[in-house]
Design an enzyme around this catalytic site. Structure first.
Site, mmCIF file in Angstrom:
data_model
loop_
_atom_site.group_PDB
_atom_site.id
_atom_site.type_symbol
_atom_site.label_atom_id
_atom_site.label_comp_id
_atom_site.label_asym_id
_atom_site.label_seq_id
_atom_site.Cartn_x
_atom_site.Cartn_y
_atom_site.Cartn_z
ATOM 1 N N HIS A 92 0.835 -1.201 0.000
ATOM 2 C CA HIS A 92 0.000 0.000 0.000
ATOM 3 C C HIS A 92 0.871 1.253 0.000
ATOM 4 C CE1 HIS A 92 1.134 0.595 4.183
ATOM 5 N NE2 HIS A 92 0.876 -0.689 4.375
ATOM 6 N N ASP B 178 4.065 -4.515 3.368
ATOM 7 C CA ASP B 178 5.521 -4.672 3.351
ATOM 8 C C ASP B 178 5.940 -6.089 3.722
ATOM 9 O OD1 ASP B 178 4.589 -4.347 5.947
ATOM 10 O OD2 ASP B 178 5.860 -2.623 6.415
#
Length: 461
Positions: free
Chosen positions: A34, A337
């Site tokens: 994101h 991540d």
């Protein structure tokens, strides 16, 4: 350390080199982190850092589906304002530095900057695959040509929406086109990030490795340097450590979030010193992702099923001729991540640095152009495309942040395109993923729970 500085468009020479004339692009999977967000927890208010971040203009532009008294569906436009405890009894509306009340972020929310960078990612995807390679249509096609998926976390879903808006902006989305379908899963079934909460054995492995990492780093020179530079800002006076309160990864989360945004949300200058950033990154990467390069069980339970589903789409695509109308061409997945780093580490292609906001991995699948007739004829004669050897003549290339990287197992002779280790044969990729893929993820999450200690050290397959 926080915001990605993406590469520019490929030149004509780069296109010719990276996309050889002997190969034809057949399918693309892009899994991305994101965009920039506010911190997931409010920290360091003792330094003057506000817990309320004024970077979410989307809060004034919400729309919700509502059922009308007529039985018809319509949309209800609304804006969000954030309340907090006032100085006196009662509540107060939070305002930003300029008095704005309609752009305050919630914790962990995608910000204006995050929307811009994920939009830009979509625009770069369009530039390459629509304008330069002519692989995707100029206007959004049928639903069967794309697969969209995001985790249940709002910032991942909103980032996916922004990427789609960049790939196919409003002028390239017809009002008569089918409504976009975005796939999501229950938390218990989620594999678009390493699902530690719903896999007991995986959680056990990660906790053991985190403990080992704490023993390795808590008294290290790197940690001592962090303590000397930013230790004075820990509110309760405790020492900075891997397993401290806050954890070192939590400290880095706040630092990275502030790095990615404006002057209204900044920490003291010591947090941004080069050595401070480098030490935090090194230690946190080891704690969170070190196990993937050392334990096959960690890889299987962390990202094995996600890789397996990616492989399944590739194998299914071998039965589709390039000119087949409506066939799947691109999959876009909004993730995190932990997804990006775990995938790269599991495939032996990780650079050892924490993935920045909007980082992406792309699995590009190619086929030899000379297969165009012979493969189609073979499929017609056999009426199936899943026979042994159906993957012959196909290749998979992994790209990280739009640069090719070689999968470790693909470097072996015979496992890649002659002269280029980044083009892994589909057969080799199938074997590599097959060694990582759990046959039954839920069942494997419940085995080996009697084992203790760190995972065994094993090579990446």
């Amino acid at each position: 350390m926080a915001t990605l500085n993406p590469r520019g468009p490929l030149t004509t020479e780069e296109l010719s080199s990276l996309y050889p004339s002997s190969l034809q692009l057949h399918l693309v999977h892009i899994i991305f982190r994101h965009g920039e967000r506010s911190p997931v927890s409010a920290r360091f208010q003792n330094t003057g850092l506000t817990p309320f971040w004024p970077y979410c203009k989307s809060a004034a532009k919400f729309k919700s589906a509502v059922l009308e008294p007529t039985g018809e569906w319509s949309s209800l436009a609304h804006r969000r304002r954030t309340e907090t405890f006032g100085k006196a009894a009662g509540t107060a509306i939070v305002t930003g530095p300029d008095g704005d009340m309609d752009g305050i972020c919630l914790l962990g929310e995608l910000t204006n900057a995050g929307r811009a960078t994920t939009l830009h990612l979509g625009q770069r995807i369009r530039k390459l695959y629509v304008e330069q390679l002519k692989f995707l249509p100029e206007n959004i096609g049928t639903e069967s040509e794309y697969y969209l998926r995001a985790t249940f976390v709002p910032r991942a879903l909103e980032s996916l929406q922004q990427v789609v808006a960049g790939l196919y902006p409003a002028v390239n989305r017809s009002p008569t086109s089918p409504v976009l379908t975005i796939h999501q899963r229950f938390f218990s079934d989620e594999n678009l990030f390493p699902n530690e909460a719903n896999c007991k054995r995986f959680r056990q492995i990660m906790r053991e490795y985190s403990k080992m990492s704490a023993e390795k780093w808590n008294n290290s020179p790197e940690m001592q340097h962090l303590q000397s530079r930013i230790g004075k800002y820990i509110e309760d006076g405790s020492a900075i450590s891997v397993d401290g309160h806050p954890k070192l990864s939590g400290i880095m989360d706040t630092v990275n979030a502030t790095l990615a945004h404006g002057p209204a949300t900044k920490l003291p200058k010591e947090f941004y010193e080069e050595e401070v950033g480098r030490n935090m990154d090194t230690i946190n990467v080891d704690e969170w992702f070190g196990a993937y390069s050392k334990s096959s069980e960690c890889r299987r339970l962390g990202v094995g099923s996600l890789l397996g589903e990616t492989l399944d789409r590739m194998l299914a695509a071998t039965s589709d001729a390039p000119e087949k109308e409506g066939r799947l061409k691109i999959a876009l997945m909004g993730s995190h991540d932990t997804t990006i780093a775990a995938l790269l580490a599991s495939l032996g292609a990780f650079d050892g640095k924490w993935p920045r906001f909007t980082s992406s991995v792309a699995f590009e699948m190619f086929r030899e152009k000379e297969l165009k007739q012979s493969k189609s004829l073979w499929n017609k004669l056999t009426r199936r495309g899943d026979l042994k050897g159906a993957e012959d003549g196909y290749y998979v290339r992994l790209k990280y942040n739009e640069y090719p990287v070689a999968i470790k197992g693909c470097k072996k002779p015979g496992n890649h395109l002659k002269g280029d280790e980044s083009f892994c044969t589909l057969a080799a990729f199938k074997e590599i993923v097959g060694n990582m893929r759990p046959k039954d993820w839920a069942a494997e999450c419940l085995v080996n729970l009697d084992k203790t200690g760190i995972p065994p050290v094993e090579e990446v397959e």
